[in-house]
Every structure is written in structure tokens, then in C-alpha cells.
Design an enzyme around this catalytic site. Structure first.
Site, PDB file in Angstrom:
ATOM      1  N   ASP A 297       0.854  -1.190   0.000  1.00  0.00           N
ATOM      2  CA  ASP A 297       0.000   0.000   0.000  1.00  0.00           C
ATOM      3  C   ASP A 297       0.890   1.241   0.000  1.00  0.00           C
ATOM      4  O   ASP A 297       1.879   1.288   0.727  1.00  0.00           O
ATOM      5  CB  ASP A 297      -0.887  -0.034   1.251  1.00  0.00           C
ATOM      6  CG  ASP A 297      -1.767   1.195   1.367  1.00  0.00           C
ATOM      7  OD1 ASP A 297      -2.006   1.855   0.337  1.00  0.00           O
ATOM      8  OD2 ASP A 297      -2.219   1.487   2.495  1.00  0.00           O
TER       9      ASP A 297
ATOM     10  N   ASN B 123      -0.612   4.604   0.052  1.00  0.00           N
ATOM     11  CA  ASN B 123      -1.290   5.827   0.535  1.00  0.00           C
ATOM     12  C   ASN B 123      -2.075   5.632   1.829  1.00  0.00           C
ATOM     13  O   ASN B 123      -2.897   6.462   2.197  1.00  0.00           O
ATOM     14  CB  ASN B 123      -2.220   6.373  -0.554  1.00  0.00           C
ATOM     15  CG  ASN B 123      -3.311   5.367  -0.921  1.00  0.00           C
ATOM     16  OD1 ASN B 123      -3.289   4.228  -0.466  1.00  0.00           O
ATOM     17  ND2 ASN B 123      -4.261   5.794  -1.715  1.00  0.00           N
TER      18      ASN B 123
ATOM     19  N   ASP C 272      -4.458   3.634   2.738  1.00  0.00           N
ATOM     20  CA  ASP C 272      -5.876   3.242   2.796  1.00  0.00           C
ATOM     21  C   ASP C 272      -6.046   1.743   3.083  1.00  0.00           C
ATOM     22  O   ASP C 272      -7.155   1.229   3.078  1.00  0.00           O
ATOM     23  CB  ASP C 272      -6.624   3.638   1.517  1.00  0.00           C
ATOM     24  CG  ASP C 272      -6.146   2.860   0.301  1.00  0.00           C
ATOM     25  OD1 ASP C 272      -5.173   2.074   0.418  1.00  0.00           O
ATOM     26  OD2 ASP C 272      -6.729   3.032  -0.788  1.00  0.00           O
TER      27      ASP C 272
ATOM     28  N   ASP D  21      -1.485  -1.156  -3.940  1.00  0.00           N
ATOM     29  CA  ASP D  21      -1.768  -0.386  -5.153  1.00  0.00           C
ATOM     30  C   ASP D  21      -0.555  -0.362  -6.092  1.00  0.00           C
ATOM     31  O   ASP D  21       0.512  -0.901  -5.769  1.00  0.00           O
ATOM     32  CB  ASP D  21      -2.206   1.040  -4.786  1.00  0.00           C
ATOM     33  CG  ASP D  21      -1.301   1.663  -3.731  1.00  0.00           C
ATOM     34  OD1 ASP D  21      -0.071   1.626  -3.928  1.00  0.00           O
ATOM     35  OD2 ASP D  21      -1.805   2.157  -2.695  1.00  0.00           O
TER      36      ASP D  21
ATOM     37  N   ASP E  42      -3.378  -9.951 -16.498  1.00  0.00           N
ATOM     38  CA  ASP E  42      -4.397 -10.981 -16.357  1.00  0.00           C
ATOM     39  C   ASP E  42      -5.541 -10.657 -17.312  1.00  0.00           C
ATOM     40  O   ASP E  42      -6.004  -9.517 -17.369  1.00  0.00           O
ATOM     41  CB  ASP E  42      -4.914 -10.982 -14.909  1.00  0.00           C
ATOM     42  CG  ASP E  42      -5.214 -12.378 -14.396  1.00  0.00           C
ATOM     43  OD1 ASP E  42      -5.977 -13.096 -15.077  1.00  0.00           O
ATOM     44  OD2 ASP E  42      -4.699 -12.738 -13.327  1.00  0.00           O
TER      45      ASP E  42
ATOM     46  N   ASP F 214      -7.398 -16.118 -17.615  1.00  0.00           N
ATOM     47  CA  ASP F 214      -8.215 -16.713 -16.569  1.00  0.00           C
ATOM     48  C   ASP F 214      -9.184 -17.758 -17.141  1.00  0.00           C
ATOM     49  O   ASP F 214      -9.847 -17.497 -18.149  1.00  0.00           O
ATOM     50  CB  ASP F 214      -9.009 -15.591 -15.887  1.00  0.00           C
ATOM     51  CG  ASP F 214      -9.661 -16.026 -14.596  1.00  0.00           C
ATOM     52  OD1 ASP F 214      -8.934 -16.437 -13.677  1.00  0.00           O
ATOM     53  OD2 ASP F 214     -10.899 -15.954 -14.495  1.00  0.00           O
TER      54      ASP F 214
ATOM     55  N   GLU G 294      -4.945 -20.408 -17.936  1.00  0.00           N
ATOM     56  CA  GLU G 294      -5.368 -21.149 -16.750  1.00  0.00           C
ATOM     57  C   GLU G 294      -6.422 -22.150 -17.198  1.00  0.00           C
ATOM     58  O   GLU G 294      -7.510 -21.773 -17.613  1.00  0.00           O
ATOM     59  CB  GLU G 294      -5.943 -20.197 -15.702  1.00  0.00           C
ATOM     60  CG  GLU G 294      -6.136 -20.908 -14.368  1.00  0.00           C
ATOM     61  CD  GLU G 294      -7.211 -20.290 -13.504  1.00  0.00           C
ATOM     62  OE1 GLU G 294      -7.154 -20.499 -12.287  1.00  0.00           O
ATOM     63  OE2 GLU G 294      -8.109 -19.619 -14.034  1.00  0.00           O
TER      64      GLU G 294
END
Ligand code: TEU
Ligand code: CA
Length: 559
Positions: A23, A25, A27, A31, A100, A203, A258
Site C-alpha cells: 500500500d 497511501n 488506505d 496499489d 491478467d 483466466d 489457466e
């Protein structure tokens, strides 16, 4: 004929699951800026490719695997500019980026589905599978069950029809029979490729073609008609070849599909370079080794001989033009050291190194899931509220809330096999929340971060991290590790896994002890391992091959 050399065969791929990596920032949510700030760590490890789990716009019902805008970044993760900067910084460190691609289904909040469900004659209606139900529309069109518990169909009150969702009801399946759907997919792929991405992880790509007429499946008497019944539909390979023609052939990229429930026969088709489909697939035979007959939620004991038979099948039965992927975990699996090794204080480091030795000396492209390189372990949550995964909640609602399963054993199974094991925050250091966030993490940090973290691993030359680093270096120095032929020895032995690789007159000898005990290493007389040189081991060893292997010992020799 020998194996064709390709950069993606020689590469090591590192999977980042962005929500839990870093992270930036406060929160509590990982990110893109966080990823960028940690790229030197990946460079130090020596990986060549990052596979980034979805970072697109999504209601996050299935943590990004429910995409509502394929071209936009989820605001929690950052902006398109943050993404571009991340890519630039990866490329400047010689790291490629694989995105992905989640196109078997999208989110029910994607504009395609919002339009599609608005009326029966909407032009987007046929983007999805809409059908009338049975018995006067009171029952789903067929008996398929979704991957995440319950029927694979949802009734829509507005238009009085059912739509297909092989995963949650917020993940409607796209109808690949519709040419327009395929064109949309190819366009969005080109969009990312033109921005510079180096490949796709696709996926559940084995589920894009459905059997014609969507017939009932055989429920095996268990009221479960799972994807084994609807995977690899008749047009699967045709669709992938079309995608190759339209998109993939125009770029020098890597692809990995996958493929749930893929057989070796199917995998040979998907990955045969002359068929122009995919570079490699993820197959799940090894991940299913501990699944009970009913489902993964009822795990069973596994024997090393079964484990080795699975590995050996995939090592020997893929054709010369085909390729394999090697993984011990991902964001859907428990932590490998807890699952296949021994996560006690005494054996965690040694057994994690042993497992890594295997994954990096078999034939195929190795994948590392974030945290595996520091041997992060499973978590132990004792309240259902500590979990965050929709698969776990659906199981709980369907079976525990209704009294079919008892809470205590179900919680034990969730702790053992549940997907949130892989999703707790990356353990960077001993500061609050393991250095993952200065805020409140979206899911609890594993309390063992004070002992198990990257900063401690970097400082210790004997750490799992440095062992992975060495394995990656060896791969880049010794072509035999990438391209050598595989032979197994002692296949019935329940303690040791012993195999060789061979290339151009060279030999690589690998012996691994999977158990807590010392076991004699009796080599077959036809195997000449004289004059070998030790390449790597998780115990102090010499150029003489040991006569017995200590608990979780791994040795790799070369000549
Ligand atoms: O997973 C598909 C799949 O096969 C998994 O469901 C896996 O076998 C299962 O989670 C083990 O219980 C992909 C993604 O990797 C997963 O995160 C998504 O939830 C799923 O597709 C739907 O997009
Ligand atoms: Ca954040």
C-alpha cells in the site's frame, strides 16, 4: 528434433496480487504505486516477468476477477498514469509485465451486461447466455453448479430469463459463440499490447466454449455438476487459434492459459507450437492432490508416490513442441510450505528450500507467488468474519448456515485450504502491519510477520530468499535446467523424490527428501553420478553425493 529455445521458457515469473503487495497511501489496500516502490526487491530476486493479477475497474466481488471496465484501472489501485509508470520502471529493470485477461466472464456491472439484461431484444442480449428455465421457468435451464457453490444460473426478474454464471452470480459468462464478443476481446487485448505489455495470463480460458445445447451434466450422484463437465467445449481450440491469428501472432509476447480440468491430451493441443494457441497452461493436478473425493474442502492425506506420478506425467507426456508451467501456489491456493512442506519454526526454512528446488529444476517455466520466496505460511483465523473471500462466504452460507456442515470442522478446512491464506498482506518488515500499510489493512496481517519478513530474509545469507535468488541464477547459467530431458528414479519411494535432467551429454541430478526423517539414498546402478559437482543444497554439502538425505534435504549435482 530438439526443443525450440524461447525467452519465456528461460524466464522466471513472479505473481503479484496487487491488493496485498504494498500500500502506498495508507488506505489499507495495496496499489500500483506500491508495486513500483518495490521493484528493486524483485530485481534483486532476479525474476524476469511479473504476472499482475487483475487491476481493472471492478466491484471486487471476486477481488478483481469480475471486471466492469477492461481498459480502466481500479481507482483503489491508482490511475492509468500510475500503471504506465509502473510498466516503465519494470522495463527499465529488465522485467516484463504479463497482465491478467479475465474474459470467460465479466462483472454484472459491466455495461455489456447492464445493457444485455435491460430487455430481451437489446443488441447486447446475445453477449451472454440467456435461456428460459424448466418446469414453467421455475427451475434453471440445466443442472450445472457454479464453481463457487449453488446453481450456475440466476433468474432475472425483469426479463424473466436465466443467465449463466460458472462463478458467482455477479460474474455472468460471456458468450464466445457471438463473433462480436470475440472482436471486443481482441480489441481490448490489442489496447494493452499497444501500451507495451508483454503477455497475458488467461483466466479459466478452458471454459470459454460450452457444449452445444448446454445439456445436463452427470451429477455423479452428488448434486455437483462442476466444470469438469463443461470445460474444453468443442470450439475452444478454434477460438484460441482465431485469437492467435488476430492478436497474438502480431506481438512477441508470452501467454499462459489457466486451464481448469485440463488433461494431458488437451494440454498437448493448447501448447503445441505448430497449432498456434498458447505457450503454456496452468494445470491443477498437483493442486488437487490433497482434495477429497467430494471437494477441496474435505482434504485428504496424499502419498509422495502420487505426487511424483503427477509431476512425472506432466514432465514426460507433453510433446517436444509443447511447454509446461511450474507452480506451487497462486492467489487461489494455500501457502506451499504449510501445505507440502513443514511450517514449524524448526523446518520452515529448510522445507521451503526443498520445495523451491523442485519447482525450479523441473522442465517448464517456474512461477513464484508473492511471499513464497520468504516462505510465508498459512494464517490461522478463528472467526469467519476475519475472512474476505467470496468462495469462503458462499461455502459458509450454503453449508454451515443451513446446518449441513459443522462450523468447527469447516473453519479448520478453510484455514487449511482457503484462498485467503494467499491473500494476507506481504510481510515486508517488523514495523506495524508488516510494512504493508500505515492504515488498517483490508485483511488481517499474519501475526508471524515479526519473524517472517522480507527485511529479515534479505539480511540473512541463508534465507529462503537468497536460496530462490541462487536457483534463478542457476537457471540462467545452465541451459540443462530449462531444456534438459527428465527421468525419474525410485518412483515408488514414499520419502524421496529423485530425478535427473539430461542435455547435450550433461547431467543434472536432483534428490529431495519430502519427509521429516533421514532416508537412505540408494541409486540405481545404471545411473552414473561420479565426478559430479554440487550446484545447490539446503544443507552444507560437498561434491560427494550423500548416502542418505536428512529431513527435507535437497541436493542438486551437475556434470
Ligand atoms: O480461478 C479459476 C479456478 O480454477 C479457481 O477457481 C481455483 O481452482 C479455485 O479458486 C480453487 O478453489 C480463476 C481465478 O484464479 C480465481 O481467482 C477466480 O476467482 C476465478 O478464476 C474466476 O475468475
Ligand atoms: Ca492503497
Amino acid at each position: 528434433m530438439s526443443t525450440e529455445r524461447q525467452w519465456w521458457k528461460e524466464a522466471v515469473v513472479y505473481q503479484i496480487w496487487p491488493r496485498s503487495f504494498q500500500d502506498s497511501n495508507g488506505d489499507g489496500i495495496g496499489d500500483l504505486k506500491g508495486i513500483t516502490s518495490r521493484l528493486d526487491y524483485l530485481k534483486e530476486l532476479g525474476v524476469n516477468v511479473v504476472w499482475l493479477s487483475p487491476c481493472y475497474q471492478s466491484p471486487n466481488h471476486d477481488m478483481g476477477y469480475d471486471v466492469s471496465d477492461y481498459r480502466d484501472i481500479l481507482p483503489e489501485f491508482g490511475t492509468r498514469d500510475d500503471w504506465k509508470e509502473m510498466l516503465r520502471e519494470m522495463h527499465s529493470r529488465g522485467i516484463k509485465l504479463v497482465m491478467d485477461l479475465v474474459v470467460n466472464h465479466c462483472s454484472d456491472e459491466h455495461p455489456w451486461f447492464v445493457e444485455s439484461r435491460s430487455s430481451r431484444d437489446n443488441p447486447k442480449r446475445d453477449f451472454f447466455y440467456w435461456r428460459d428455465g424448466r418446469d414453467g421457468n421455475t427451475k434453471p435451464p440445466n443442472n450445472w453448479t457454479s464453481y463457487f457453490s449453488g446453481p450456475a444460473w440466476e433468474f432475472d426478474e425483469e426479463t424473466k430469463q436465466w443467465y449463466l454464471h460458472l462463478f458467482t452470480k455477479k460474474q455472468p459468462d460471456l458468450n464466445w459463440e457471438n463473433e462480436e464478443v470475440r472482436r471486443e476481446v481482441y480489441d481490448l487485448m490489442k489496447f494493452w499490447l499497444d501500451l507495451g505489455v508483454d503477455g497475458f495470463r488467461m483466466d479459466v480460458i478452458s471454459l470459454i466454449s460450452e457444449p452445444p445445447g448446454l445439456p445436463d451434466g452427470d451429477d455423479h450422484g452428488q448434486m455437483l455438476v462442476g466444470p469438469d463437465q463443461y470445460a474444453h467445449g468443442p470450439r475452444e481450440h478454434e477460438f484460441l487459434q482465431e485469437m492467435h491469428r488476430e492478436v497474438l501472432s502480431k506481438y512477441n509476447i508470452m501467454t499462459v492459459g489457466e486451464c481448469a480440468f485440463v488433461t494431458i491430451e488437451e494440454a498437448n493441443k493448447y501448447t503445441d507450437s505448430e497449432r498456434n494457441e498458447l505457450n503454456m497452461v496452468f494445470q491443477f493436478d498437483l493442486m488437487d492432490v490433497d482434495a477429497g473425493e467430494w471437494s477441496k474442502w474435505f482434504p485428504r492425506e496424499w502419498k509422495l508416490s502420487e505426487f511424483k506420478a503427477i509431476q512425472t506425467k506432466w514432465q514426460t507426456q507433453l510433446g517436444i513442441r509443447c511447454w509446461n508451467s511450474l507452480f506451487l501456489s497462486n492467489h487461489d491456493q494455500p501457502r506451499p510450505v504449510s501445505r507440502f512442506g513443514n511450517d514449524s519454526d524448526e523446518w520452515r526454512v529448510i522445507s521451503a528450500k526443498m520445495l523451491a528446488t523442485m519447482n525450479h529444476t523441473l522442465r517448464g517455466t517456474p512461477y513464484i507467488y508473492q511471499g513464497e520466496e520468504i516462505a510465508m505460511t498459512n494464517v490461522q483465523f478463528d472467526r469467519i468474519d476475519d475472512f474476505r473471500d467470496v468462495e469462503i462466504f458462499n461455502l459458509w452460507r450454503k453449508y454451515v448456515v443451513t446446518g449441513k456442515l459443522d462450523p468447527k470442522t469447516t473453519l479448520a478446512a478453510i484455514n487449511k485450504i482457503g484462498r485467503d491464506n494467499a491473500r494476507t498482506p506481504f510481510q515486508w518488515d517488523t514495523s506495524t502491519n508488516a510494512g504493508f500499510t500505515t492504515g488498517t489493512p483490508w485483511i488481517r496481517v499474519n501475526p508471524n510477520y515479526t519473524k517472517i519478513n522480507a527485511s529479515a530474509a534479505l539480511a540473512d545469507p541463508d534465507s529462503v530468499f537468497h536460496y530462490y535468488k541462487r536457483l534463478i541464477q542457476l537457471r540462467h547459467e545452465y541451459p540443462i535446467i530449462v531444456y534438459g530431458d527428465y527421468t525419474i528414479y525410485l518412483p515408488e519411494d514414499e520419502h524421496l523424490y529423485v530425478y535427473t535432467r539430461q542435455l547435450d551429454g550433461h547431467l543434472l541430478f536432483v534428490a529431495l527428501n519430502f519427509k521429516l526423517g533421514t532416508f537412505k539414498l540408494e541409486l540405481p546402478p545404471q545411473l552414473d553420478v561420479s565426478d559430479c559437482q554440487l550446484l545447490i543444497s539446503n544443507y552444507p554439502n560437498t561434491n560427494t553425493i550423500p548416502k542418505a538425505l536428512r529431513p527435507y534435504e535437497a541436493v542438486v549435482y551437475y556434470k
